[in-house]
Motif scaffolding. Structure first.
Motif, short mmCIF file in Angstrom:
data_model
loop_
_atom_site.label_atom_id
_atom_site.label_comp_id
_atom_site.label_asym_id
_atom_site.label_seq_id
_atom_site.Cartn_x
_atom_site.Cartn_y
_atom_site.Cartn_z
N GLU A 130 44.77 -24.34 -65.03
CA GLU A 130 45.81 -24.78 -64.08
C GLU A 130 46.97 -23.77 -64.02
O GLU A 130 47.26 -23.22 -62.95
N PRO A 131 47.65 -23.45 -65.14
CA PRO A 131 48.68 -22.41 -65.03
C PRO A 131 48.11 -21.04 -64.63
O PRO A 131 48.73 -20.30 -63.87
N LEU A 132 46.90 -20.72 -65.13
CA LEU A 132 46.28 -19.44 -64.75
C LEU A 132 46.11 -19.37 -63.23
O LEU A 132 46.27 -18.30 -62.62
N SER A 133 45.81 -20.51 -62.61
CA SER A 133 45.63 -20.55 -61.15
C SER A 133 46.91 -20.20 -60.41
O SER A 133 46.87 -19.61 -59.32
N PRO A 167 55.32 -19.27 -69.59
CA PRO A 167 53.87 -19.40 -69.35
C PRO A 167 53.41 -18.83 -68.00
O PRO A 167 52.37 -18.16 -67.95
N ILE A 168 54.16 -19.07 -66.92
CA ILE A 168 53.72 -18.59 -65.60
C ILE A 168 53.88 -17.07 -65.47
O ILE A 168 53.02 -16.40 -64.91
N GLU A 224 58.34 -13.12 -58.99
CA GLU A 224 59.55 -13.74 -59.54
C GLU A 224 59.20 -15.14 -60.04
O GLU A 224 58.85 -16.02 -59.26
N CYS A 225 59.30 -15.33 -61.36
CA CYS A 225 58.81 -16.58 -61.98
C CYS A 225 59.92 -17.43 -62.58
O CYS A 225 59.62 -18.39 -63.31
N GLY A 251 57.77 -21.88 -78.81
CA GLY A 251 56.43 -21.39 -78.50
C GLY A 251 56.23 -21.15 -77.02
O GLY A 251 57.18 -21.00 -76.25
N ILE A 252 54.97 -21.14 -76.61
CA ILE A 252 54.64 -20.90 -75.20
C ILE A 252 54.03 -22.15 -74.58
O ILE A 252 54.65 -22.82 -73.77
N LYS A 253 52.82 -22.50 -75.00
CA LYS A 253 52.14 -23.65 -74.40
C LYS A 253 51.83 -24.69 -75.48
O LYS A 253 51.21 -24.39 -76.50
N VAL A 254 52.26 -25.92 -75.23
CA VAL A 254 51.99 -27.04 -76.12
C VAL A 254 50.81 -27.82 -75.56
O VAL A 254 50.79 -28.19 -74.38
N MET A 255 49.80 -28.06 -76.39
CA MET A 255 48.57 -28.72 -75.96
C MET A 255 48.45 -30.08 -76.65
O MET A 255 48.62 -30.18 -77.87
#
Length: 354
Positions: free
Chosen positions: A152-155, A179-180, A246-247, A340-344
């Protein structure tokens, strides 16, 4: 099925609860999924903290979560391409009608689209969830559930780089190493960008960006002047970047993006900030710098799965924290604090593996 359906439900601004809900039955074109891994997105936290994002306002309790992968446990009567046991990644945006946007292949722009965890639609941060079978994509054996959730974020990165026209040999500036920004970096490099420079307020994030393949990293400060930052970017690259992604959505960063990009180049706006933003529009106009918007994504899951399965892109380092579903509030607090970056979140009690 006697198990409970533990769900993470936002009742109102600041009111996040864990509750059991009925296990839903799939419709003819749906599948029932046992959720496995669901990432927490900044938008989930924003709804929790503010109760709305722009015009999307929480008016009734809503299940959060839209970065997700799980296992099929039941299929609807009309579903033929999936079967129980299949591991799938979920595309959370499902068009409700075959309107002009759908027909043009830009279904993400359809005003009536269903989207997980966008009021009033429930998301999939729960044990069991039904979704349109056509928007569930089988994962190859060498792609984990967590990688499936990170599609999803990769998309967003894929769609941003497509909109920007990233191709072989491009020089790219990415503003923001969250993350983005990081997935945009991964995709830009995979699409052939020769040099990528990335900026952020935090050196730790830029350290991760370096590990993920960024050629240059630039620590910025909140009071930096946009034109001076643009000059720094040019000095580091040896020329102005052809493309800027630009994120951040921050006004000064958008200004920097426009000043920094070379004449005839492209700026894509991925980050969402204030609805009214002051930018050097005439500077961009007389230099023919194209400004392109990005809203979510469309037609990206097959490409993302191919990128992950082939090893062209590695998203595994993005996952820095894992929590069982029962500890969802703690997981949200971790994300809110920017740790951190991504929490799962791990939704399957019997399988907490990636």
């Amino acid at each position: 099925m006697t198990e409970e359906n533990l769900s993470v439900v936002l009742y109102a601004k600041g009111d996040l609860r864990l509750e059991n809900r009925p296990i839903p039955e799939p419709g003819p074109n749906e599948v029932l999924l046992q959720m496995h891994s669901v990432g927490i997105c900044g938008s989930d936290v924003h709804y929790w903290q503010n109760g709305q994002i722009g015009d999307f306002v929480l008016k009734k309790p809503m299940v959060l979560g839209h970065e997700a992968a799980g296992r099929v446990v039941k299929v609807g009567s009309a579903v033929t391409h999936l079967k129980p046991g299949d591991r799938v990644a979920i595309e959370p945006g499902v068009p409700r009608e075959m309107d002009e946007f759908f027909k043009r292949g830009r279904y993400n722009l359809s005003p009536t689209i269903f989207f997980c965890a966008t009021p009033p639609n429930d998301g999939n941060l729960c044990r069991y969830y039904t979704h349109s079978a056509n928007f569930c994509y089988k994962l190859p054996d060498n792609v984990t559930f967590e990688e499936g959730a990170l599609i999803e974020p990769l998309s967003v990165g894929i769609h941003a780089c497509r909109r920007a026209g990233v191709t072989l040999g491009n020089t790219v500036l990415i503003c923001g190493a969250g993350p983005i920004g990081l997935v945009s970096l991964l995709v830009a490099k995979a699409m052939g960008a020769s040099k990528v420079i990335i900026t952020d307020l935090f050196a730790e994030r830029l350290g991760i960006a370096k590990e993920l393949g960024a050629d240059f990293q630039l620590v910025v400060k909140k009071d930096d002047r946009p034109q001076e930052l643009a000059k720094k970017v040019e000095d580091i690259l040896g020329a102005q970047p052809q493309i800027t992604i630009e994120c951040t959505g921050v006004e000064s960063c958008i200004q920097t993006a426009l000043y920094a990009t070379c004449s005839g180049g492209v700026v894509t706006l991925v980050g969402l900030g204030a609805s009214m933003t002051t930018i050097p529009l005439i500077n961009a106009a007389v230099r023919e710098v194209d400004i392109r918007g990005v809203f979510r994504y469309c037609n990206t899951w097959p490409m993302a799965i191919a990128m992950l399965s082939s090893g062209k892109v590695n998203v595994k380092p993005l996952v820095t924290h894992r929590f069982p579903l029962e500890q969802a509030v703690q997981a949200f607090e971790t994300t809110r604090q920017g740790l951190g970056i991504k929490v799962m979140l791990k939704c399957d009690k019997n399988d907490q593996n990636p």
